[in-house]
Design a protein around this motif. Structure first.
Motif, mmCIF file in Angstrom:
data_model
loop_
_atom_site.group_PDB
_atom_site.id
_atom_site.type_symbol
_atom_site.label_atom_id
_atom_site.label_comp_id
_atom_site.label_asym_id
_atom_site.label_seq_id
_atom_site.Cartn_x
_atom_site.Cartn_y
_atom_site.Cartn_z
ATOM 1 N N TYR A 26 -8.402 12.967 -7.482
ATOM 2 C CA TYR A 26 -8.649 11.549 -7.254
ATOM 3 C C TYR A 26 -9.859 11.071 -8.058
ATOM 4 O O TYR A 26 -10.737 11.871 -8.411
ATOM 5 C CB TYR A 26 -8.865 11.306 -5.761
ATOM 6 N N ASP A 48 -9.939 6.104 0.297
ATOM 7 C CA ASP A 48 -8.523 5.758 0.302
ATOM 8 C C ASP A 48 -7.696 6.760 1.104
ATOM 9 O O ASP A 48 -8.167 7.841 1.465
ATOM 10 C CB ASP A 48 -7.985 5.701 -1.136
ATOM 11 N N TYR A 50 -3.669 8.422 0.881
ATOM 12 C CA TYR A 50 -2.424 8.546 0.132
ATOM 13 C C TYR A 50 -1.398 9.220 1.044
ATOM 14 O O TYR A 50 -1.676 10.263 1.646
ATOM 15 C CB TYR A 50 -2.621 9.385 -1.130
ATOM 16 N N TYR A 88 -2.775 -2.018 2.569
ATOM 17 C CA TYR A 88 -1.707 -1.427 1.760
ATOM 18 C C TYR A 88 -1.838 -1.909 0.314
ATOM 19 O O TYR A 88 -1.622 -3.073 0.014
ATOM 20 C CB TYR A 88 -0.341 -1.793 2.343
ATOM 21 N N GLN A 89 -2.195 -0.993 -0.585
ATOM 22 C CA GLN A 89 -2.508 -1.361 -1.962
ATOM 23 C C GLN A 89 -1.344 -1.182 -2.926
ATOM 24 O O GLN A 89 -1.410 -1.656 -4.062
ATOM 25 C CB GLN A 89 -3.728 -0.550 -2.429
ATOM 26 N N THR A 91 2.270 1.396 -4.298
ATOM 27 C CA THR A 91 2.784 2.748 -4.474
ATOM 28 C C THR A 91 2.270 3.325 -5.791
ATOM 29 O O THR A 91 2.022 2.595 -6.755
ATOM 30 C CB THR A 91 4.325 2.772 -4.468
ATOM 31 N N VAL A 92 2.125 4.650 -5.806
ATOM 32 C CA VAL A 92 1.588 5.349 -6.974
ATOM 33 C C VAL A 92 2.510 6.525 -7.302
ATOM 34 O O VAL A 92 2.819 7.328 -6.412
ATOM 35 C CB VAL A 92 0.162 5.875 -6.705
ATOM 36 N N LEU A 104 -1.892 11.831 -10.767
ATOM 37 C CA LEU A 104 -1.595 10.566 -10.104
ATOM 38 C C LEU A 104 -1.464 9.483 -11.162
ATOM 39 O O LEU A 104 -2.381 9.272 -11.957
ATOM 40 C CB LEU A 104 -2.714 10.193 -9.128
ATOM 41 N N LYS A 116 -0.492 4.130 -1.368
ATOM 42 C CA LYS A 116 -1.950 4.108 -1.409
ATOM 43 C C LYS A 116 -2.453 3.037 -0.447
ATOM 44 O O LYS A 116 -2.021 1.892 -0.491
ATOM 45 C CB LYS A 116 -2.464 3.813 -2.823
ATOM 46 N N LYS A 118 -6.122 1.557 1.765
ATOM 47 C CA LYS A 118 -7.564 1.599 1.991
ATOM 48 C C LYS A 118 -7.822 2.353 3.287
ATOM 49 O O LYS A 118 -7.147 2.133 4.291
ATOM 50 C CB LYS A 118 -8.136 0.176 2.083
#
Length: 350
Positions: A26, A48, A50, A88-89, A91-92, A104, A116, A118
């Motif tokens: 990360y 964060d 994940y 909710y930030q 998808t990764v 990532l 991903k 917070k």
């Protein structure tokens, strides 16, 4: 060459978990905490979170393909924006380059997808607030107002009354049936008494459910409203809205609030659940019948008992048998108390 190509195309879940458990995966973190659930692996960094969906299949979901995991990851982000927009930030992708190195959002083949989020402060989650006896009315009231606004602005769903009650009855029968696994060692008569009280209530009070539907009290709700999903920060957030089956979110607001209240009561904090009901009534003028609340609390306690005891069937949780038996029995005791309330009010049987 074909054998090499086939071998290279396989990245196991264990490979992914090992990579995602490393701090150097990360951008900025000093440590990573990895947590496993039935459906996901969750990786907590300093700032964060994940979430990696496991390639599993149950009666109610199927995450075995990469396409399914991507679709449900995107859906989880989408539906959680209403109650946790800043959390909710997105998808990764988890990628692998030609050398076989994972990254990532890197270059190369996409081997999985992560959500991903917070990271929310643990001390502001409602279950922690209750456990540490730090219940303060003002932030909880503000969170209850936030939730009530969500309910008030959600468009009603109008299922056919008979089908709605049939679905509730099927849930009760399935939960009571599954609680009779030999490994659980429960009394069949005890479980049957609870189930029969709930089924009798459904049969005798069909007009109550018809009225709730007609009044627009059945909505696309959260679906899994537990204290551990509620954050009482100055700007409230409610996370983990169910994404894998929209039908599981379609419910009477009374059931969802009863579920939250039941969970708070099991944690010895009935006043918290009562405050959520109070604020909801103030916002919506919906006077939910007390016997309907007792019914829904008992129904949800029966479900939570089954889910708790089901851990005894999973070898990954065998070392915590006493914990899960105790939790399951606590929920069953709660279900019995709520059914006793129906008897007291003369609503359990015809």
């Amino acid at each position: 060459m074909m054998a090499v190509s086939q071998q290279r195309s396989t990245v196991t879940l264990a490979d992914k978990v090992a990579f995602l458990s490393r701090p150097d995966t990360y951008p900025e973190t000093s440590k990573v905490e990895a947590l496993e659930t039935h459906m996901s692996w969750v990786f907590l960094t300093d700032r964060d979170v994940y979430k990696l969906k496991k390639p599993v299949r149950y009666d109610f979901l199927d995450f075995r393909t990469l396409e399914a995991r991507q679709r449900f990851a995107e859906e989880e982000v989408r539906i959680n924006k209403r109650l946790a927009a800043d959390v909710y930030q997105g998808t990764v992708p988890l990628t692998r380059d030609k050398s076989g190195s994972l990254a990532l959002d890197g270059r190369g083949e996409v081997v999985d997808w992560l959500i991903k989020m917070k990271r929310l402060p643990r001390e502001f989650m409602l279950d922690t607030v209750i456990a540490e006896n730090k219940v303060v009315e003002e932030p909880i009231r503000k969170t209850a107002e936030f939730l009530a606004d969500f309910y008030f602005t959600s468009p009603p769903v109008y299922p056919e009354s008979r089908e709605f009650r049939a679905n509730l009855a099927e849930d009760i029968r399935r939960n009571s049936r599954d609680l009779l696994y030999e490994e659980f060692g429960l009394s069949a008569a005890f479980i049957s008494d609870i189930a029969n009280d709930l089924l009798n209530f459904l049969d005798v009070h069909n007009e109550v459910f018809a009225t709730r539907i007609a009044e627009g009290r059945v909505i696309d709700a959260h679906g899994d409203l537990r204290p551990e999903h509620v954050c009482v920060l100055p700007e409230p957030a409610i996370i983990d809205r169910l994404e894998f089956d929209p039908a599981l979110r379609v419910m009477d607001v009374a059931e969802e609030l009863s579920f939250l209240a039941m969970e708070c009561e099991v944690k010895d904090s009935s006043s918290v659940g009562e405050l959520f009901f109070e604020v909801y009534r103030e916002k919506t003028a919906d006077e939910i019948p007390s016997d309907l609340i007792s019914f829904y609390k008992a129904k949800r306690a029966l479900l939570r008992a089954r889910l708790s005891l089901n851990h005894l069937l999973d070898e990954n949780y065998r070392t915590d048998q006493d914990k899960w038996r105790s939790r399951g029995n606590n929920y069953l005791s709660a279900a019995r108390r709520y059914c006793d309330a129906l008897h007291k009010n003369g609503h359990a049987k015809s």
